[in-house]
Design an enzyme around this catalytic site. Sequence first.
Site, PDB file in Angstrom:
ATOM      1  N   ILE A 137     132.439  10.814 -11.305  1.00 21.66           N
ATOM      2  CA  ILE A 137     133.256   9.903 -10.524  1.00 21.66           C
ATOM      3  C   ILE A 137     132.319   9.142  -9.596  1.00 21.66           C
ATOM      4  O   ILE A 137     131.202   9.580  -9.328  1.00 21.66           O
ATOM      5  CB  ILE A 137     134.376  10.629  -9.726  1.00 21.66           C
ATOM      6  CG1 ILE A 137     133.795  11.741  -8.835  1.00 21.66           C
ATOM      7  CG2 ILE A 137     135.430  11.180 -10.652  1.00 21.66           C
ATOM      8  CD1 ILE A 137     134.855  12.473  -8.013  1.00 21.66           C
ATOM      9  N   ASP A 138     132.750   7.996  -9.119  1.00 21.34           N
ATOM     10  CA  ASP A 138     131.894   7.139  -8.321  1.00 21.34           C
ATOM     11  C   ASP A 138     131.483   7.808  -7.009  1.00 21.34           C
ATOM     12  O   ASP A 138     132.170   8.709  -6.509  1.00 21.34           O
ATOM     13  CB  ASP A 138     132.604   5.819  -8.004  1.00 21.34           C
ATOM     14  CG  ASP A 138     132.934   5.024  -9.255  1.00 21.34           C
ATOM     15  OD1 ASP A 138     132.160   5.117 -10.228  1.00 21.34           O
ATOM     16  OD2 ASP A 138     133.963   4.322  -9.254  1.00 21.34           O
ATOM     17  N   ARG A 139     130.396   7.319  -6.446  1.00 19.22           N
ATOM     18  CA  ARG A 139     129.863   7.865  -5.187  1.00 19.22           C
ATOM     19  C   ARG A 139     130.931   7.954  -4.109  1.00 19.22           C
ATOM     20  O   ARG A 139     131.066   8.966  -3.429  1.00 19.22           O
ATOM     21  CB  ARG A 139     128.700   6.993  -4.714  1.00 19.22           C
ATOM     22  CG  ARG A 139     128.138   7.357  -3.344  1.00 19.22           C
ATOM     23  CD  ARG A 139     127.008   6.433  -2.955  1.00 19.22           C
ATOM     24  NE  ARG A 139     127.458   5.041  -2.881  1.00 19.22           N
ATOM     25  CZ  ARG A 139     126.622   4.016  -2.701  1.00 19.22           C
ATOM     26  NH1 ARG A 139     125.323   4.216  -2.590  1.00 19.22           N
ATOM     27  NH2 ARG A 139     127.103   2.780  -2.638  1.00 19.22           N
ATOM     28  N   THR A 141     134.189   7.875  -4.446  1.00 15.78           N
ATOM     29  CA  THR A 141     135.440   8.516  -4.866  1.00 15.78           C
ATOM     30  C   THR A 141     135.274  10.011  -4.668  1.00 15.78           C
ATOM     31  O   THR A 141     134.266  10.583  -5.076  1.00 15.78           O
ATOM     32  CB  THR A 141     135.754   8.217  -6.349  1.00 15.78           C
ATOM     33  OG1 THR A 141     135.900   6.810  -6.518  1.00 15.78           O
ATOM     34  CG2 THR A 141     137.023   8.911  -6.788  1.00 15.78           C
ATOM     35  N   ARG A 238     139.857   1.231 -10.724  1.00 13.58           N
ATOM     36  CA  ARG A 238     139.546   0.163  -9.776  1.00 13.58           C
ATOM     37  C   ARG A 238     139.701  -1.211 -10.433  1.00 13.58           C
ATOM     38  O   ARG A 238     140.267  -2.139  -9.837  1.00 13.58           O
ATOM     39  CB  ARG A 238     138.120   0.350  -9.250  1.00 13.58           C
ATOM     40  CG  ARG A 238     137.932   1.666  -8.518  1.00 13.58           C
ATOM     41  CD  ARG A 238     136.468   2.022  -8.318  1.00 13.58           C
ATOM     42  NE  ARG A 238     135.798   1.080  -7.438  1.00 13.58           N
ATOM     43  CZ  ARG A 238     134.485   1.093  -7.230  1.00 13.58           C
ATOM     44  NH1 ARG A 238     133.722   1.992  -7.855  1.00 13.58           N
ATOM     45  NH2 ARG A 238     133.933   0.211  -6.418  1.00 13.58           N
TER      46      ARG A 238
END
Length: 304
Positions: A137-139, A141, A238
Site C-alpha cells: 500500500i502507498d506510503r 496509506t 485514488r
Amino acid sequence: MTKYTHVVDLEQANTRIDKLLSDIINDTSRAQIQNWIKSGHVTVNGSEVKANYRVQENDQVVWELPEQESIKIEPEAIPLDIIYEDDDILIVNKPKGMVVHPSVGHHSGTLVNALLHHTKQLTTINGEDRPGIVHRIDRDTSGLLIIAKTDQAYESLAQQLKDREAQRTYLALVHGAIPHEYGTIEAPIGRNPKDRQSMAVVNNGKEAITYFEVIERINQKYTLIKCSLKTGRTHQIRVHLKYIGFPIVGDPKYGRKKTFQEDGQALHACELGFRHPKTNEWMHFEVEPPQSFINYLNKAKESY
C-alpha cells in the site's frame, strides 16, 4: 540515467519545483529531490533551477534519475503493530508515512527494515529487496498488509490476489456528497500519458474495478465511504475516485489543491480476508483508522 518529462498544468502552477516533484515521484523524499535539483538532474524548459523555483502552466519539467544501485537492507529496531503471526504469515498494521520496501531515496526506515529485525523467516521469492512482501500500500496509506514467511505462503497468497479471492477493504474520506449509497467503478487504469509518474483512467489501461459503499455524508461537502477492490492496480482507489469526481481528501497526487493540512491522503486499509496458505481456513482481520484519519474526519465535521 533514466529521463522523465512532465508538463505543468494550471492547477499545479505556482508550486515549488521540489514540492511538485515530491508529489509526483513515488516514494522519494523532498530532501532527495532537492539534492537532484542541486546536482543539475532537474531542468525546467531546458534550464537548471533552484529548489524554490515556482513552476508556471505549460512549463516542461525534465528530470534524470541515477540508475538504481543495489541496496543493502539492514534490520532496524522499528516498532511494528503486529495483528497476527504464525509460522507462515504475519499481518501488520502499517502506519501512515512508512514506505513498504526500500527504494531510491528510502534505503532505511521501511516496513521491510522493521520486518528483518523482527524475524529472519521471510520469503525472498519476490526478490531480495522485498522479503515477505506479497502486496503493498502507498506510503501515506495506513492499514493492513499480509507478509509471507515461506515460499508456499507467498505463492498461495499471491494466487488468491490474482484470482480475486482475497478481500481488501479501505476507508476513504472524499470531497463532495456522493448521491447514491452504493456504486461500482469499472474503468481501465494505466500510466498517465501526460505524467509518467502518475496513473490515470486510459483506454488502453488494465482492467480495474472498485466497489464502494457510503457510510456517512458530512455537511454535504464530504463523504466517508468503504471501498473494496476486485483488482489491484497501482493507486486504483485514488485514481477511480478522482475519475468519478470525488477525490480523496488530502491526496497530494490526485486530490484537490486546497484541502485540510494533514500529510497524505485519508485512505486506510481497514479489512483483510483470505484463506490461510497452509490450513485453508478463512481468516478475517479489521483495524480502526489512525489518529490522522480521525483528524480529517473531525475537520470535515467542523466545516460549514
